[in-house]
Design a protein around this motif. Structure first.
Motif, PDB file in Angstrom:
ATOM      1  N   LYS A 127      30.405  25.300 -43.140  1.00 57.62           N
ATOM      2  CA  LYS A 127      31.485  26.287 -43.108  1.00 57.62           C
ATOM      3  C   LYS A 127      30.959  27.707 -43.305  1.00 57.62           C
ATOM      4  N   SER A 128      30.091  27.885 -44.299  1.00 57.46           N
ATOM      5  CA  SER A 128      29.603  29.233 -44.606  1.00 57.46           C
ATOM      6  C   SER A 128      28.639  29.761 -43.553  1.00 57.46           C
ATOM      7  N   ALA A 129      27.990  28.849 -42.808  1.00 60.51           N
ATOM      8  CA  ALA A 129      27.011  29.281 -41.798  1.00 60.51           C
ATOM      9  C   ALA A 129      27.608  29.388 -40.407  1.00 60.51           C
ATOM     10  N   GLY A 130      28.912  29.199 -40.286  1.00 64.52           N
ATOM     11  CA  GLY A 130      29.547  29.155 -38.969  1.00 64.52           C
ATOM     12  C   GLY A 130      29.260  30.365 -38.096  1.00 64.52           C
ATOM     13  N   ALA A 131      29.428  31.567 -38.642  1.00 64.00           N
ATOM     14  CA  ALA A 131      29.219  32.781 -37.850  1.00 64.00           C
ATOM     15  C   ALA A 131      27.770  32.928 -37.426  1.00 64.00           C
ATOM     16  N   ALA A 132      26.847  32.639 -38.349  1.00 62.52           N
ATOM     17  CA  ALA A 132      25.418  32.754 -38.037  1.00 62.52           C
ATOM     18  C   ALA A 132      25.015  31.751 -36.961  1.00 62.52           C
ATOM     19  N   LEU A 133      25.548  30.540 -37.046  1.00 64.83           N
ATOM     20  CA  LEU A 133      25.223  29.516 -36.047  1.00 64.83           C
ATOM     21  C   LEU A 133      25.732  29.905 -34.672  1.00 64.83           C
ATOM     22  N   SER A 134      26.909  30.474 -34.633  1.00 63.07           N
ATOM     23  CA  SER A 134      27.486  30.900 -33.354  1.00 63.07           C
ATOM     24  C   SER A 134      26.623  31.968 -32.689  1.00 63.07           C
ATOM     25  N   LYS A 135      26.141  32.930 -33.474  1.00 65.90           N
ATOM     26  CA  LYS A 135      25.283  33.983 -32.940  1.00 65.90           C
ATOM     27  C   LYS A 135      23.975  33.421 -32.393  1.00 65.90           C
ATOM     28  N   LEU A 136      23.518  32.323 -32.964  1.00 60.19           N
ATOM     29  CA  LEU A 136      22.259  31.712 -32.533  1.00 60.19           C
ATOM     30  C   LEU A 136      22.422  30.836 -31.290  1.00 60.19           C
ATOM     31  N   GLY A 137      23.655  30.671 -30.829  1.00 62.88           N
ATOM     32  CA  GLY A 137      23.876  29.879 -29.626  1.00 62.88           C
ATOM     33  C   GLY A 137      24.326  28.464 -29.873  1.00 62.88           C
ATOM     34  N   ALA A 138      24.716  28.138 -31.126  1.00 61.84           N
ATOM     35  CA  ALA A 138      25.213  26.797 -31.421  1.00 61.84           C
ATOM     36  C   ALA A 138      26.581  26.608 -30.776  1.00 61.84           C
ATOM     37  N   VAL A 139      26.771  25.457 -30.140  1.00 59.13           N
ATOM     38  CA  VAL A 139      28.051  25.179 -29.493  1.00 59.13           C
ATOM     39  C   VAL A 139      28.848  24.128 -30.260  1.00 59.13           C
ATOM     40  N   ASP A 140      28.175  23.391 -31.137  1.00 60.73           N
ATOM     41  CA  ASP A 140      28.887  22.394 -31.941  1.00 60.73           C
ATOM     42  C   ASP A 140      28.051  22.055 -33.173  1.00 60.73           C
ATOM     43  N   THR A 141      28.719  21.911 -34.304  1.00 64.20           N
ATOM     44  CA  THR A 141      28.053  21.523 -35.543  1.00 64.20           C
ATOM     45  C   THR A 141      28.872  20.422 -36.202  1.00 64.20           C
ATOM     46  N   SER A 142      28.204  19.368 -36.630  1.00 60.24           N
ATOM     47  CA  SER A 142      28.902  18.242 -37.237  1.00 60.24           C
ATOM     48  C   SER A 142      28.077  17.650 -38.372  1.00 60.24           C
ATOM     49  N   VAL A 143      28.753  16.930 -39.247  1.00 52.30           N
ATOM     50  CA  VAL A 143      28.101  16.249 -40.366  1.00 52.30           C
ATOM     51  C   VAL A 143      28.176  14.750 -40.134  1.00 52.30           C
ATOM     52  N   LEU A 144      27.021  14.089 -40.126  1.00 51.65           N
ATOM     53  CA  LEU A 144      26.935  12.651 -39.869  1.00 51.65           C
ATOM     54  C   LEU A 144      26.427  11.929 -41.110  1.00 51.65           C
ATOM     55  N   HIS A 145      26.752  10.646 -41.202  1.00 53.75           N
ATOM     56  CA  HIS A 145      26.249   9.818 -42.296  1.00 53.75           C
ATOM     57  C   HIS A 145      25.573   8.597 -41.685  1.00 53.75           C
ATOM     58  N   VAL A 146      24.308   8.398 -42.019  1.00 51.05           N
ATOM     59  CA  VAL A 146      23.509   7.333 -41.405  1.00 51.05           C
ATOM     60  C   VAL A 146      22.865   6.459 -42.477  1.00 51.05           C
ATOM     61  N   GLY A 147      22.397   5.285 -42.050  1.00 54.85           N
ATOM     62  CA  GLY A 147      21.672   4.406 -42.960  1.00 54.85           C
ATOM     63  C   GLY A 147      22.516   3.321 -43.593  1.00 54.85           C
ATOM     64  N   GLU A 148      23.623   2.960 -42.968  1.00 52.21           N
ATOM     65  CA  GLU A 148      24.474   1.912 -43.529  1.00 52.21           C
ATOM     66  C   GLU A 148      23.694   0.603 -43.650  1.00 52.21           C
ATOM     67  N   GLY A 149      23.743  -0.001 -44.829  1.00 58.35           N
ATOM     68  CA  GLY A 149      23.014  -1.236 -45.079  1.00 58.35           C
ATOM     69  C   GLY A 149      21.558  -1.020 -45.450  1.00 58.35           C
ATOM     70  N   VAL A 150      21.123   0.247 -45.466  1.00 58.85           N
ATOM     71  CA  VAL A 150      19.731   0.559 -45.784  1.00 58.85           C
ATOM     72  C   VAL A 150      19.635   1.422 -47.029  1.00 58.85           C
ATOM     73  N   VAL A 151      20.409   2.511 -47.077  1.00 52.98           N
ATOM     74  CA  VAL A 151      20.372   3.416 -48.223  1.00 52.98           C
ATOM     75  C   VAL A 151      21.773   3.597 -48.794  1.00 52.98           C
ATOM     76  N   GLU A 152      21.843   3.787 -50.082  1.00 50.43           N
ATOM     77  CA  GLU A 152      23.100   4.033 -50.781  1.00 50.43           C
ATOM     78  C   GLU A 152      22.869   5.111 -51.844  1.00 50.43           C
ATOM     79  N   PRO A 153      23.541   6.258 -51.742  1.00 51.56           N
ATOM     80  CA  PRO A 153      24.529   6.611 -50.720  1.00 51.56           C
ATOM     81  C   PRO A 153      23.891   6.828 -49.352  1.00 51.56           C
ATOM     82  N   LEU A 154      24.727   6.883 -48.344  1.00 50.38           N
ATOM     83  CA  LEU A 154      24.241   7.115 -46.994  1.00 50.38           C
ATOM     84  C   LEU A 154      23.558   8.476 -46.896  1.00 50.38           C
ATOM     85  N   ALA A 155      22.601   8.579 -45.991  1.00 49.13           N
ATOM     86  CA  ALA A 155      21.932   9.856 -45.757  1.00 49.13           C
ATOM     87  C   ALA A 155      22.858  10.778 -44.971  1.00 49.13           C
ATOM     88  N   THR A 156      22.886  12.044 -45.362  1.00 45.87           N
ATOM     89  CA  THR A 156      23.742  13.037 -44.705  1.00 45.87           C
ATOM     90  C   THR A 156      22.908  13.883 -43.747  1.00 45.87           C
TER      91      THR A 156
END
Length: 238
Positions: free
Chosen positions: A177-206
């Motif tokens: 959220k706080s980096a939104g403007a800076a990312l847009s200036k750099l040419g970012a078209v989409d930013t998302s937060v993912l959670h991976v590693g189900e069944g491998v790590v707890e908590p999931l990796a962000t």
């Protein structure tokens, strides 16, 4: 003098994740717990949680890295996440980018010891290799800097329509959220937060994914990269 912490046995999840490279990741873990601590690459308190917090947490990043792409691990440090990613994904061509000599020496030793022919170690900062390091499909990083600063270093290294895949902690949503403007200036078209590693790590990796468009880094960085490339070609012709 504080007594060195003992490296715990590898969990069963490590055998499943690393497969036929399991023996290699054990060797890497032993190096981190010994030489890595002695050289100041990781803290001694990290050794007991090396598998879950570091090695497996980095390896599950592979779940969101496309097949057969080029990767630059910015500020690779002791090789996290670059080395675990390389062990589970031989289809990738990975550059470990690190400015400190003692760290690049360690990384070169690990790459040679483990026979990671698809991994290259480069000493330098992201802004220093612009125009000399070929643009990559994916930039990775872990615990390097806040998102806005990290994007300013990493996005210009990307090819058009590339992406940054950044391992982050509990503050990932707030950073986005706080980096939104800076990312847009750099040419970012989409930013998302993912959670991976189900069944491998707890908590999931962000993972924060920053996708760029046709002109990653914006006009200023594109011009800087082009100028650096022209300078490099001129030097090679001399």
């Amino acid at each position: 003098m504080t007594e060195a912490a003992e490296l715990p046995p590898a969990p069963e999840q490590a055998r499943a994740v690393f497969g036929d490279r399991f023996a290699d990741v054990v060797r890497y873990a032993e190096l981190l717990a010994d030489a890595g601590v002695k050289r100041g690459l990781i803290g001694p308190r990290e050794v007991p949680r090396l598998w879950e917090r570091h090695l497996l947490n980095c390896a599950v990043l592979s779940e969101v890295v496309p097949e057969g792409v080029t990767v630059c691990d910015v500020g690779s440090g002791a090789g996290l996440p670059g080395i675990p990613l390389a062990l589970v994904r031989p289809d990738l061509k990975i550059t470990l980018l690190e400015p400190l000599l003692r760290r690049t020496n360690f990384l070169n030793e690990v790459v040679e010891l483990l026979g990671l022919d698809h991994v290259t170690v480069v000493r330098g900062r992201a802004e220093e290799v612009l125009g000399t390091l070929p643009p990559v499909h994916v930039v990775t990083a872990r615990a390097v800097a806040p998102l806005d600063r990290l994007a300013a270093w990493g996005v210009p290294l990307l090819r058009p329509y590339g992406e940054m895949l950044l391992l982050k902690g509990d503050t990932a949503e707030e950073e986005v959220k706080s980096a939104g403007a800076a990312l847009s200036k750099l040419g970012a078209v989409d930013t998302s937060v993912l959670h991976v590693g189900e069944g491998v790590v707890e908590p999931l990796a962000t993972v924060v994914r920053v996708e760029v468009g046709e002109s990653p880094g914006g006009v200023r960085f594109a011009a800087k990269r082009a100028k650096a490339a022209r300078t490099g070609r001129a030097r090679r012709r001399r």
